[in-house]
Design a protein around this motif. Structure first.
Motif, PDB file in Angstrom:
ATOM      1  N   ASN A 120       0.820  -1.211   0.000  1.00 18.49           N
ATOM      2  CA  ASN A 120       0.000   0.000   0.000  1.00 18.49           C
ATOM      3  C   ASN A 120       0.853   1.259   0.000  1.00 18.49           C
ATOM      4  OD1 ASN A 120      -2.393  -1.451   0.014  1.00 18.49           O
ATOM      5  ND2 ASN A 120      -2.449  -1.575   2.246  1.00 18.49           N
ATOM      6  N   ARG A 124       1.966   2.043  -3.617  1.00 22.92           N
ATOM      7  CA  ARG A 124       0.887   2.036  -4.596  1.00 22.92           C
ATOM      8  C   ARG A 124       1.023   3.176  -5.607  1.00 22.92           C
ATOM      9  NH1 ARG A 124      -5.404   0.957  -2.994  1.00 22.92           N
ATOM     10  NH2 ARG A 124      -6.303   1.147  -5.091  1.00 22.92           N
ATOM     11  N   ARG A 137      -7.997  -9.546  -0.091  1.00 17.67           N
ATOM     12  CA  ARG A 137      -7.787  -8.299  -0.833  1.00 17.67           C
ATOM     13  C   ARG A 137      -8.275  -8.418  -2.272  1.00 17.67           C
ATOM     14  NH1 ARG A 137      -4.864  -4.178   1.571  1.00 17.67           N
ATOM     15  NH2 ARG A 137      -4.972  -4.536   3.825  1.00 17.67           N
TER      16      ARG A 137
END
Length: 487
Positions: free
Chosen positions: A55, A58, A162
């Motif tokens: 994350n 990203r 996810r």
């Protein structure tokens, strides 16, 4: 000579300022090694950490970086590699050739692990959604779900949860959310049979979101009531579940349970999830108004929420005053906002609360008032306002909203004197609810503590036990000597 040296010194910073792609690729390789270690050791915590690290990278993902990482993680001619490459955009071909050449010179080892293959699907899917290539994201997510159905490993569960979320998001962005409802139900059944509790949590929330998106509240409640419940594994998924539960309870007129669920979701949500907390507060404000409560001003002044909650602040002000005309003007002024938030139908319900609040203010201000004056102060726009005022007053007296009597012969409403609230059980009930909330928060905090795996199974050896006993004896002697010195 001096000029050449100066030129080299000037060129050195330009060579050192390399683009972010190699560093991003290096971080992705470290994440791949972390996933590999977690897969071999069967530790899901390492894979969770890999997802969290992803994350942070990203926004740095680019097409050349992904091409190089796929070449590093997967075999060049394999079916997953060719499929994932086909989803990526065909731009910057020269950069792609340069990056692949550098990756080949490093002679990377291939990782035939299913965890790493699923991670590659997840990485490409995140990139496609961020680049707003929704059709390619749909195809990629469908292929990843088809691959997941053939895998039954507990180390894949974190990555699978996810993928489920992005699978639903990719179809929601294209307006085709109803197409995958049957597939989500099948995936939830598979996760239940495999005892994948994290997958069950995620899929249950996705199904609830799917039903609520099309206003299918009855079907959502039937699914929620029959789905197996267990201790929450993910705080984010538990917050989503509480939010959806609060919305269902609100539509079903169970405002007390809805308020508890929505406020708990807003408290448990992480600080970074600002949009989610704003939605929770919007629904919680409406529910509290429907319960006859007036939210505190601090609710509307939370950091980062002032502008988003401004329409609801003006709506609360109209309900607090009990002005029906002001309530109508606010509802018309922000009708587009309320329709976007899907709270317009709930605001229509608030009209009765506005009238009741105005009537309560009138009963406090006047010991006796005619029904005609009550209709004027409430601004009732009907053919027979006096008859409407009489029915409203009678219903408020029956429900206990006001402490008054109705004199139909003279057309009066006679208010009674207000009593002392501390002579009732209301303060005791308020303290009891606060104490129960603190105890529940303490119990949840204790359950959320993390301990090393298999710590209860580790047995102390004889040598370590002797060392510990010797240290305890020395410490006891030292304490005894200090006590003797003090006396």
């Amino acid at each position: 000579m001096t000029q050449d040296v100066e030129m080299k010194e000037q060129q050195q910073p330009s060579n050192s300022t390399t683009p972010s792609s190699p560093s991003t690729l290096h971080h992705l390789k470290e994440i791949a090694s972390l996933i590999e270690t977690g897969a071999y050791a069967k530790e899901s915590r390492r894979i969770q950490r890999a997802v969290r690290l992803t994350n942070t990278l990203r926004r740095k993902l680019k097409t050349p970086v992904l091409y190089a990482f796929l070449d590093f993680a997967l075999s060049a001619g394999s079916e997953p590699f060719n499929r994932l490459i086909s989803y990526l955009p065909k731009e910057d071909e020269h950069e792609m050739e340069v990056d692949t050449a550098t990756s080949v010179t490093q002679a990377p080892a291939k990782h035939p692990l299913p965890e790493l293959e699923i991670y590659c699907y997840l990485l490409v899917l995140i990139f496609l959604i961020d680049q707003k290539k929704h059709n390619e994201a749909k195809a990629c997510s469908s292929a990843s779900i088809a691959r997941l159905k053939n895998l039954n490993k507990r180390t894949v569960d974190v990555l699978a949860s996810r993928l489920y979320s992005y699978y639903s998001l990719s179809y929601e962005l294209t307006g085709d959310l109803a197409e995958i409802r049957g597939n989500l139900l099948a995936l939830h059944r598979i996760a239940t049979l495999r005892h994948d509790e994290l997958g069950q949590e995620t899929l249950l929330n996705l199904l609830l979101r799917n039903y609520l998106h099309y206003n299918l509240y009855d079907q959502a409640e039937k699914l929620r009531s029959k789905a197996p419940r267990f201790e929450a594994h993910s705080n984010q998924q538990f917050c989503r579940y509480l939010f959806y539960l609060g919305k269902i309870r609100t539509i079903q007129l169970e405002y007390t349970d809805a308020k508890e669920s929505l406020l708990q979701a807003a408290r448990k949500a992480p600080a970074a999830a600002l949009a989610f907390r704003v939605q929770c507060n919007k629904w919680a404000i409406i529910v509290r108004l429907l319960l006859g409560e007036i939210p505190e001003r601090t609710v509307f002044m939370q950091k980062g929420m002032e502008n988003a909650l401004r329409p609801y602040f003006e709506l609360t002000n109209a309900v607090r005053i009990g002005d029906l005309e002001l309530f109508k003007s606010v509802a018309e002024k922000f009708s587009s906002t309320f329709s976007t938030d899907r709270t317009h139908n709930l605001i229509v319900r608030l009209r009765h609360n506005v009238i009741r609040t105005g009537l309560r203010n009138i009963s406090i201000s006047y010991s006796r008032i005619s029904l005609a004056d009550v209709a004027k102060k409430l601004r009732l726009d009907s053919t027979n306002p006096v008859a409407d005022a009489e029915s409203i007053v009678a219903k408020a007296i029956r429900d206990g909203a006001i402490d008054a009597t109705l004199d139909r012969a003279n057309g009066w409403m006679v208010s009674k004197e207000t009593g002392d609230i501390y002579s009732t059980n209301e303060p005791q009930l308020a303290f009891n609810s606060r104490i129960a909330f603190c105890l529940n928060m303490h119990n949840e905090a204790v359950r959320a503590l993390r301990f090393p795996p298999n710590s209860h199974k580790e047995k102390e050896s004889a040598e370590k036990r002797r060392e510990r006993q010797q240290q305890e004896q020395e410490l006891a002697k030292h304490i005894a000597e200090e006590d003797d010195d003090e006396f």
